[in-house]
Write a protein that holds these residues in place. Structure first.
Motif, short mmCIF file in Angstrom:
data_model
loop_
_atom_site.label_atom_id
_atom_site.label_comp_id
_atom_site.label_asym_id
_atom_site.label_seq_id
_atom_site.Cartn_x
_atom_site.Cartn_y
_atom_site.Cartn_z
N ILE A 156 0.87 -1.18 0.00
CA ILE A 156 0.00 0.00 0.00
C ILE A 156 0.90 1.22 0.00
CG2 ILE A 156 -1.71 1.34 1.29
CD1 ILE A 156 -2.95 -1.21 2.23
N ASN A 157 0.67 2.09 -0.94
CA ASN A 157 1.49 3.30 -1.11
C ASN A 157 2.99 2.96 -1.12
OD1 ASN A 157 -0.85 4.77 -1.15
ND2 ASN A 157 -0.81 5.18 1.06
N SER A 217 -0.30 -4.09 -5.74
CA SER A 217 0.27 -2.84 -5.23
C SER A 217 -0.74 -1.73 -5.46
CB SER A 217 1.56 -2.53 -5.98
OG SER A 217 1.89 -1.18 -5.81
N THR A 270 -1.73 2.27 -4.78
CA THR A 270 -1.31 3.59 -4.34
C THR A 270 -2.54 4.49 -4.30
OG1 THR A 270 0.78 3.23 -5.46
CG2 THR A 270 0.30 5.47 -4.82
N MET A 271 -2.80 5.05 -3.14
CA MET A 271 -4.00 5.90 -2.99
C MET A 271 -3.66 7.34 -3.38
SD MET A 271 -5.61 3.49 -1.24
CE MET A 271 -5.42 2.26 0.04
N ASP A 314 -3.32 11.30 -3.10
CA ASP A 314 -3.14 12.21 -1.97
C ASP A 314 -2.89 13.61 -2.53
OD1 ASP A 314 -2.36 13.71 0.19
OD2 ASP A 314 -1.03 12.18 1.04
N ARG A 337 0.44 12.71 -4.93
CA ARG A 337 0.47 11.30 -5.31
C ARG A 337 -0.82 10.93 -6.03
NH1 ARG A 337 1.15 8.09 -0.19
NH2 ARG A 337 -1.11 8.19 -0.15
N ALA A 395 -3.43 7.90 -7.95
CA ALA A 395 -3.82 6.50 -7.75
C ALA A 395 -3.23 5.62 -8.83
CB ALA A 395 -5.34 6.39 -7.77
#
Ligand code: FAD
Length: 389
Positions: free
Chosen positions: A36-37, A165, A167-168, A170, A175, A177
Motif C-alpha cells: 500500500i502506497n 500494489s 497507491t491511494m 493524496d 500522489r 492512484a
C-alpha cells in the motif's frame, strides 16, 4: 470453493487445474506480496493461513477448464452462435433468436428460461424495449487504463506467485492512484498489470512499461520488468465506467428472463470481484430454481437475491473509486459515515490480523459488508486504528 462444488468428481477442480500447471498459492500465504502506497502491507494470510485456496492461472486456462468440465455434464449441449433477440409470448420469454456460427439466418431456440450472460455490453435492455421497460442503468465514470505484459518466470529474480500494489491518491503530496498486479500463471510465466486513471495512460511500448514499473511501483515490479524476458506484445485496455442494471427495481419483467454476471453489474476490474460476483449470481439462480418457483411468474425473488451480491461488490468498489479526484459521484446515501468507517477499518487492518481477515473477506466477496458492522468488530477496529502500522 464454488468451482469445487459445481464440478465435483475425480479429480477435484483445483487438483485438475494444478495438474495442468495452474499455480496454487502456498497455504501459509508466502508468495503473496501486498503493498500500500509502496510499502509492504499485511497480506491476506495475516493469521498464518489463507481463507480459501488461491489458484493462480490465466483467464483462457480457467475458462477452458470450466468449459471442458461443463460440457462433460451429460445434459449440457452447446450451440455456437450470436444471440440477436428475445421472443416473447404474452407475459413471458419463450426463447431467444440466434445466428448459428457460420450461418446468416437467425433461428429460434425455444426455452423455459433465458439467462442473459452476455457481459457488460449486453443488449438485452434494447431487446426488452419491445413492450417492456428497460432496467435502470447506473454508471460511475472511473476512466481506468490498463496495460498487461507477460514475462518468463525466473525464480532467480523472484518467487512471487501473486502481488497487488495499491497507491491511494493524496492531493497534499500530489500522489496519484495507481494499481499494479503480478500473477504467476501456467506455462512458467508471470502476467504483470499496471493501471492508472483518467489521463494517466500506459501504452503498448515495452520500454515505457518497464520504466513505469521502476518509477511508479515497488522494487519487485521493476526487478521483474527489467530482468525477466518479456514474451509477446503488451495489451492495453480502457474501461470508461462501472455500471449496473437493477432488474429488481422493474415493475414489470417478463417471466423466464434472468440476467447474471457483468450484464447485471460490472465494476472496476482492479478489485478482482467480477468472476466471484458472476459465480454468486449463478448460485442465486441455483437457489431460486431449487425453490421450485412458478416459472410462469417473473423471477422477482431471483433478482432480489442478485441485488444482495451486486450491492456488496458495488459498495466496496465504488467507495474506493469515489476517492479518485476525477470521480464525482454518484455518491451513495450516508457516504461520509461509510467513508469514515472504511478509513478506520483500513487503518486497523494494517496492524490487526483479525480486522485484516474480516476486511479481506468482504473485499473478496467471501463475506457481506454487514459482517463488519457488529459492535465488537467496530470497537476493535476503533481501538486498533489508533495504533501505528
Ligand atoms: C482487464 C480486465 C481484468 C479483469 N480482472 C479480473 C480479475 O482479476 N478477477 C475477476 O474476478 N474479474 C476480473 N475482471 C472482470 C471479469 O472479467 C468479469 O467480471 C467476468 O468476465 C464477467 O463474466 P461474464 O460471463 O458475466 O461476462 P463476460 O466474461 O464478458 O462474457 C460474456 C460473453 O458473452 C459473449 N456475448 C456477448 N454478446 C453475445 C451475443 N449477442 N451472442 C452470443 N454471445 C455473446 C461474449 O463474447 C463473452 O464471451 C476483469 C475484467 C477486465 C476487463
Amino acid at each position: 470453493m464454488q468451482l469445487e462444488r459445481w464440478f465435483p468428481g475425480f479429480p477435484g477442480f483445483a487438483k485438475e487445474a494444478v495438474a495442468e500447471d495452474a499455480v496454487l498459492l502456498p497455504e501459509d500465504g508466502s508468495g503473496f506480496a501486498f503493498f500500500i502506497n509502496g510499502e509492504p502491507a499485511m497480506p491476506l494470510a495475516a493469521e498464518g493461513k489463507v481463507e480459501a485456496p488461491v489458484l493462480v492461472s490465466s483467464r483462457p486456462f480457467l475458462e477452458n477448464l470450466v468449459r471442458r468440465r461443463a460440457l462433460a455434464v451429460e445434459n449440457i449441449t452447446l450451440v455456437a452462435g450470436r444471440a440477436d433477440g428475445l421472443v416473447f409470448e404474452r407475459d413471458r420469454v419463450a426463447g431467444a433468436r440466434y445466428v448459428p456460427e457460420g450461418g446468416e439466418e437467425s433461428v429460434f431456440a425455444a426455452a423455459d428460461i433465458v439467462v442473459d450472460a452476455m457481459g457488460r455490453s449486453s443488449r438485452v435492455s434494447d431487446w426488452l424495449e419491445d413492450g417492456w421497460p428497460r432496467p435502470p442503468l447506473r454508471r460511475m465514470p472511473i476512466k481506468l487504463n490498463y496495460s498487461v505484459a507477460t514475462f518468463e518466470y525466473d525464480p532467480t529474480i523472484s518467487k512471487v506467485v501473486s502481488s497487488v500494489s495499491q497507491t491511494m491518491p493524496d492531493a497534499r503530496t500530489g500522489r496519484i492512484a495507481r494499481v499494479g498486479g503480478i500473477a504467476r500463471v501456467e506455462g512458467q510465466r508471470w502476467h504483470m498489470v499496471v493501471a492508472g486513471y483518467d489521463d494517466d495512460r500506459s501504452t503498448r511500448d515495452p520500454d515505457e512499461f518497464i520504466a513505469r514499473c521502476n518509477r511508479d511501483f515497488p522494487a519487485l515490479y521493476g526487478d521483474i520488468a527489467s530482468h525477466a524476458t518479456m514474451i509477446g506484445d503488451i495489451a492495453t485496455y480502457h474501461q470508461a465506467d462501472s455500471r449496473r442494471r437493477d432488474f429488481d427495481e422493474l415493475d414489470r419483467v417478463p417471466a423466464g428472463l434472468f440476467a447474471a454476471g457483468d450484464s447485471v453489474a460490472s465494476s472496476n476490474p482492479i478489485y478482482g470481484q467480477g468472476m466471484t460476483s458472476a459465480m454468486l449470481h449463478a448460485s442465486c439462480l441455483s437457489q431460486y430454481l431449487r425453490s421450485q418457483p412458478d416459472l410462469a411468474q417473473p423471477a422477482k425473488a431471483y433478482f432480489d437475491l442478485v441485488r444482495l451480491v451486486v450491492d456488496s461488490a458495488w459498495q466496496t468498489s465504488t467507495l474506493a473509486d469515489l476517492e479518485l479526484p476525477h470521480v464525482d459521484g454518484p455518491y451513495p446515501k450516508g457516504d461520509r459515515l461509510t467513508k469514515w468507517f472504511s478509513d478506520v477499518m483500513l487503518k486497523a487492518s494494517r496492524v490487526d490480523p483479525v480486522i485484516n481477515g474480516k476486511l479481506a473477506a468482504v473485499t473478496t466477496i467471501l463475506a457481506h459488508p454487514d459482517t463488519l458492522s457488529g459492535l465488537g468488530t467496530v470497537l476493535r477496529a476503533l481501538r486498533f486504528s489508533r495504533r501505528k502500522a
